[in-house]
Design an enzyme around this catalytic site. Sequence first.
Site, mmCIF file in Angstrom:
data_model
loop_
_atom_site.group_PDB
_atom_site.id
_atom_site.type_symbol
_atom_site.label_atom_id
_atom_site.label_comp_id
_atom_site.label_asym_id
_atom_site.label_seq_id
_atom_site.Cartn_x
_atom_site.Cartn_y
_atom_site.Cartn_z
ATOM 1 N N ASP A 420 5.456 6.828 0.931
ATOM 2 C CA ASP A 420 5.661 5.466 0.517
ATOM 3 C C ASP A 420 5.233 4.588 1.694
ATOM 4 O OD1 ASP A 420 6.644 3.270 -0.866
ATOM 5 O OD2 ASP A 420 8.521 3.370 0.218
ATOM 6 N N THR A 422 6.215 0.746 2.271
ATOM 7 C CA THR A 422 7.214 -0.185 2.765
ATOM 8 C C THR A 422 8.507 0.556 3.057
ATOM 9 O OG1 THR A 422 6.194 -1.719 1.268
ATOM 10 C CG2 THR A 422 8.232 -2.412 2.321
ATOM 11 N N LYS A 751 2.824 -21.135 -3.031
ATOM 12 C CA LYS A 751 2.697 -20.132 -1.971
ATOM 13 C C LYS A 751 2.161 -18.894 -2.649
ATOM 14 C CE LYS A 751 6.312 -17.723 -0.990
ATOM 15 N NZ LYS A 751 7.711 -17.459 -0.669
#
Lengths: 1461, 370
Positions: A420, A422, A751
Amino acid sequence: MARESGEAGALKSCEVRKRTKRKSKKESKSRIVCSNVAYERARGAEEPHKHYANNKIKTTKYTLLSFLPKNLFEQFHRFANVYFVFIALLNFVPVVNAFQPVLALAPVIFILSVTAIKDLWEDYRRHRSDKEINHMDCLVYCKSQRRYVEKYWKQVCVGDFVRLRCNEILPADVLLLSSSDPDGLCHIETATLDGESNLKQRQVVRRFLDLDCEFDPTKYDSVIECERPNNDLGRFRGYIIHRNGKRDGLNKENLLLRGCTIRNTEEAVGIVIYAGHETKSMLNNNGPRYKRSKLERQMNIDVFWCVIILLVMCLFSAIGHGLWVFQYGETRPVFDVLGPEGTDLSPALSAVYLFLTMIIVFQVLIPISLFVSIEIVKICQVYIIHQDVELYDEETDSHLQCRALNITEDLGQMQYIFSDKTGTLTENKMVFRRCAVVGIEYSHDANARRLAMYQELDSEEEDCLSQGGTLPRRDSASSHQSARVVLRSQSTKSHRRTGSRAEAKRASILSKHTAFSSPMEKDVTPDPQLLDKVNDCASQMEFMRLHAQPLTQLPSELSDIIDFFVALAICNTVVVSSPDQPRQKVRMRFELKSPVKTIEDFIKRFTPSRLTSGSNSSSSSSLATRSSAPRAGSSLLSSPSAEGTLLKLEEENSPGPLEGSFRAVPAHSVSEEAELRYEAESPDEAALVYAARAYKCALVGRLPDQVTVELPHLGKLTFELLHTLGFDSTRKRMSVVVRHPLTDEITVYTKGADSVIMDLLRPPTSDDTKGKRQRKTLYKTQNYLNLYAANGLRTLCIAKKVLSKEDYAAWLKSHLAGETAIQGREELLFESALRLETDLQLLGATGIEDRLQDGVPEAIASLRKAGLQIWVLTGDKQETAINIAYACKLLDPEEEIITLNADSQEACAVLLEESLHYIRSKFLCDAPEQASRALQDDPSSLPVLVHRLGLVIDGRTLAYALDSSLEDRFLAVARSCRSVLCCRSTPLQKSMVVKLVRNKLKVMTLAIGDGANDVSMIQVADVGVGISGQEGMQAVMASDFALPRFQYLQKLLLVHGHWCYSRLANMILYFFYKNAMFVALIFWYQFYCGFSGSAMIDQWFLIFFNLMFSAFPQLITGTLDKDVSAETLQDRPQLYMSGQNSEEYKPYMFWMNMIDAFYQSLVCFFIPYFAYSDSDADLFSWGTPITSLALLTILLHLGIETKTWTWLNWASIAFSVALFLAIALFYNASCPSCYPPSNPYWTIQRQLANPLFYLLCLITPVAALLPRYFYRACQGTLFPGPVQVGRQLDRLPPEARRSASGQTKVTGGHHFAPRPPLYHIPGFFCNHGAEGYKKREAPTDSAREGAGLSAGITAGGGWGPDAPRGGLPPEVDTLLHSQGEASDGRLYANAAVGPSGFSLADRATPPPPFTQHECVPLTPSATCVQRAPGGEGLGLPPSTATRPEGGAVTSTADSLETTLL
Amino acid sequence: MMASGYSAKEEDGHLPGASGAAGSGVAKSKKPDNTAFKQQRLPAWQPILTAGTVLPAFFVIGLIFIPIGIGLYVTSNNIKEFEIDYTGADMSSPCFNCSQSSSWNSTWPCRCSIAFTLDQPFESNVFMYYGLSNFYQNHRRYVKSRDDSQLNGDKSSLKNPSKECEPYRTSDNKPIAPCGAIANSLFNDTLELFYIDPNGTRTQIPLMKKGIAWWTDKHVKFRNPGGTNLNLSTVFQGTAKPVNWHKSVYELDADLENNGFINEDFIVWMRTAALPTFRKLYRIIQKKSNMTPTLPRGNYTLDITYNYPVLSFEGRKRMILSTISWMGGKNPFLGLAYITVGSVCFFLGVVLLIIHHKYGNRNNSADIPN
């Protein structure tokens, strides 16, 4: 079950249904819960929920009574045990028995009891943990005392009311009925369930939300009907029926799950719906799984071979016996005793009986103690791995956990790692690094230094730091610090927050009060330049406000800066809480007001009439408050440009919001010293808010309808929040619509990912200065974005847009239409969001670092050197994933990257085919060169050469590729790539990928992850590793091993894995050898005893030989032997390959060992045979020396195979010999008339007095072990394996070793040698090379960069000679381009991005990087982009640097369409 | 499991006892102890088997083994041994008739005598063995067929022998003493040795029948029932003799110390041989004086009372005369084995030396593949 509408009394219906339920328990699809309190009042007799499990949990397998039968039953699942019991029972049959029946049972019973004791101990541990959990406290409403009393968890029942305070763990699945939160919200942290450490909101059941007073359980009389317990964490359905018959639906937003922790909510009350084993978390907890290691599978094959050998030997003996009997014919010799009944057995029948007898005699060949020994060794190995201090993480005070006890050796055989990203590779801590505002870069050097400091602090001792003495302090923030410390320690009981990062981190993990809020993330050191500008701007604004000047006079740059930070602060969903009221959100005095919901609402809010009519509606009341404020001066602030429209809408009341914002400071909640804590859903948001706060643009409050921001000089401003268009992955952006309090304009702050935002910007209108400036800004920002991405930062663009009220009204209308639409609501809302987010004005860009965990690049590099293929499967977006992959050296800058993005199955098929073709043509055309290189670099015996290619595939394409029709092709492409990166993959896809690779390639796979989304992958892989750091326990629970950090994987695999594998492999081989050698002795004897099944070895020795005499040394060796030292193993990851290729235990080795065993047994048999031939030696006087010297031979054999001799080895061997002698002496002296039939009275004693015994013991082992010893010696000199070379390295003195390893590193280095970069600015690199050297790079890497760079000068400005295009075979190249022309014109740009070991970010104003594109659109729907391996190609050619204007046009045009990979 | 996970992590004091009792707030670190054992850093000897390191061992073994072997060989060669087969399988053999007629049931003893010549005098004590070939005394069911507690004088076992003795447990409903197949097949030939003087007179050579069994067997393992009761016939009353025996167990010898179960011939027989060809000590011829050899060179006759049938199973019977040394009887094998193994070691040592010389010095450290 039919539901009657409960008008009369819900309680009654509850009872009725209860009764029906009892009758038809099986059919019932739902569960009905009513209050225990109310129930008792009404009836008092029968417990309504007695059919539901109570909250007591029991994870133990056995009870005292059931232990024996149940455990035996489980043990007999293992075939070997059944076999041994069968053999032992066979002994009770007189015709075939070989040993004394009881004696034959002994080993089986011993083995069974050892296993039983182990199981008992494990079960006891479970029992203890159960007990601990069952005895946790919680507050349950007591009927008699009419208040909440403390009860144990196990006493909680369904239907109980529990009161939960902040930071308490939920004892059961609870329906939320009341919360201290005024909005009826309750925040929970679900880290233990799904691993997500951010907070989730749960809502009070709607009707209870309206209750004015505190929730009173006695008044509760509703009935809940909900689905039966299930294990779906994400689903809960049901409804609640109130007394008046009305129903409310219930969903998962109302349910608090067991194991979660209440956060940020002072108090919550709920009713227990599911308890104990019926809670969702317990239903999800499947307990440990039994995995079988590869080695064990291989071993089982050889056990099978042993069975065959055994049968052959038995058959041989049986036939031999038959013939032997037959040769005597009718005349029966005196020594051929008749059967007990005096019957004469025919040769055939006696052969059959003998066959069974021989199975008993030779049973030792199937090593009964093998299984139990392996288990013991594995437990010892696990213990030792646990104890490794290098796998201990000081920060989290956690060490490695082995959750699966039986696959340690698999760690040494891994071939594929699926990781993985993160939280596994990165720390999942977003740190604001730098930003660019209106085209000007603020590099935040101080911030970078601060971060570097954290990194260094890691390694330093805590006490080296005085309280924050060496910490870089923000001059402005330092005042907060002390106050914060006090507040923290009050609220969390944790230790001080400042000081070393280690301690702070531990505290943050322990307390976990706020996600994403370690000091590293929070304390952003502002760039002085930018801070000056902000201050400047703010003071100017203040000045203007005081002097009633319109704000447009502000230089646009300055106003943009303010806007930028405002956007950072408010364009998110961050919730603010303050520590002095830790459990409550900061409340403004305004009442709750939802975002604009209707057109009426809009009109009400935006027309003056609201003032006059607003007496009862909440919105107007709030405005009424505002209107009471002094108006003087504030109207002057409103922007004249907006005035025209404004005046129409709010004639007299323009100062309202402004004024309100000034007073929106509740003195009690936000004091100057009090530090606000931000509860963010994603770490990026938190990082941005903290960054904004560092510039004094602090978010101080958020309500559903307003956001309050504190600005320097200006004080607190309240933005009226009109809309929040949440983040979604297709839009890749979020927006907020606010009314700006200063200008009173309706402003959209957006954003989002740079790739999207750049497309949505308002194109520069004209060629005047403004447009020019805009273009320039755009161009510069794009360059900075590229630079950030190149540095592995997560980039975000911030943009804004000012809406006229008319536009807004128009948009709102359609948006509301979309919101109320029944069909296609999502699409409508999506489109409406698209309509809003256009024509944006770029404010700036931010670079956030998702910091890599320490040592990740090094760990990856060394794991890769170890021959492990590393795939990263991440849910993240492609850009981020690639950046991180570069940063952690997963992708190499000079590696080509194949990107697979397809929109359809066919496109995917085409893509794969082309990639395959490309790989083939590319790597087979220049085969000789490649082959020679491959030979030099990569001698791994993989059938498919792994090329220097990276593969990037996104989730959608992956879904196509995993289709059964394409999976082979996908694998063919993927396996020839050095690294594979799957982005945007779902948990299911992750597990599918792992499964595919595991099953198709028949390789050993390891999955490592930290979150709930990795669970399925962890479970599928051969070895699952969970990261037990930041996120929750879900992954750890599913894993076989839990590590505190990714980097420990290196030692776990390379050292412990290697050791465990080699130890166990050698032990298993030795076991086979030992037993075969021992049994063969008896087999040879059959030739001399008429194949009668007689044994010259006393049955006691025969049975206990394995179990006792020869057991200990091999256990010691199996546990402690080190073939190569840990340092060498880590220095030379290549040594790991021996495990991957199963070099320690190959099938032929079994046979070699068998042959050796037979040879040795021949020697051990025939030397005594000839020495005693035709002598008066009796059976056991002859057998005892054989036993002794067999034991010696076996022990010495182990000695040859033992690589590391510690005192334990010596002691164990001495102990074994001593044990044998002691037992033999005792046994042979104990009883003159016992132990029939051998009755070995005084045998060993006489032997010990016989010099012949010693002469035999001297020569036999020597003769038996001579070949092996000689072979080992020759092997060590003539053809030593890598492991042996490693051992020889160990012997070198440390300095020599270092130099030797340096040598190999360099020779290994050219594996990674970079190609010349495309462009080069000498000075640029000269300045920063040294810094980079220090910072991140391995020394050799840096040196190589230098070399590569100098080569780059000669390469000049064109395409690098080694650029992939150059390497592309012509036909492929043209193919790609012709397809590109047929495409829809979408331009896929390809930026040359390198991870560039040294941080470009450290340069104050680096030259704008020039991006090199290679556009290779493939098909309309599919793209295959070869990324130019730019190396350090970010450097700008000097020519371009001098005329940025010219380059800007093309570059910007390109970058607009750039999909940054 | 799951709950233990979070309960361990939670530190906010909701755990009963756990955090409350500790009080001090000093968190107990889970850091493993940094001890040599736990970190696997025990001082260790790490031998590396290469030609260079191993080669001395080979030479040393060779140098030790060859002298030992020579010594053993010489010792063995100094042992004098004489062996004569008296089975009578051959027509020419004097015992041919006896061998043909003998069977387990024959009651009439057959006698025959065989003449032989010793070429060398036997100096020290001479051990006289009978040897049987092809006699599987190690057969599994045969070995089992005995009752040790009966032989140890246990009275209940005397009357009720173990099941293992079947089918030689009872005879005519009376328990057999000693029971079992081993006892049943007791070697019952009688051998007598006569020295023929050069002048033709026959002198019987005195044969010691005591001291041929293990001391422990004679005094501990085998005991007559009734202990010191000297009247063995009453002790053994109510028992039957083994079916193949011609006389009862209490009639084996006149000497009370050598009668019944403690008859040494019987004890020797009861110690089952390891291999189908074996010898058992029959008698000892003790050295008379220092001057004359025990058995001088010359002609001898062996008088045999031929009772024991072996031809039915192709067996052979031998009489062996042997002196013994510290290492037992004559057996050149061990000496030869030592010499062979020593030589092989030495040879391999030389091979290793060559290997070491040729290949041993190269630097292996660069060989690890990258």
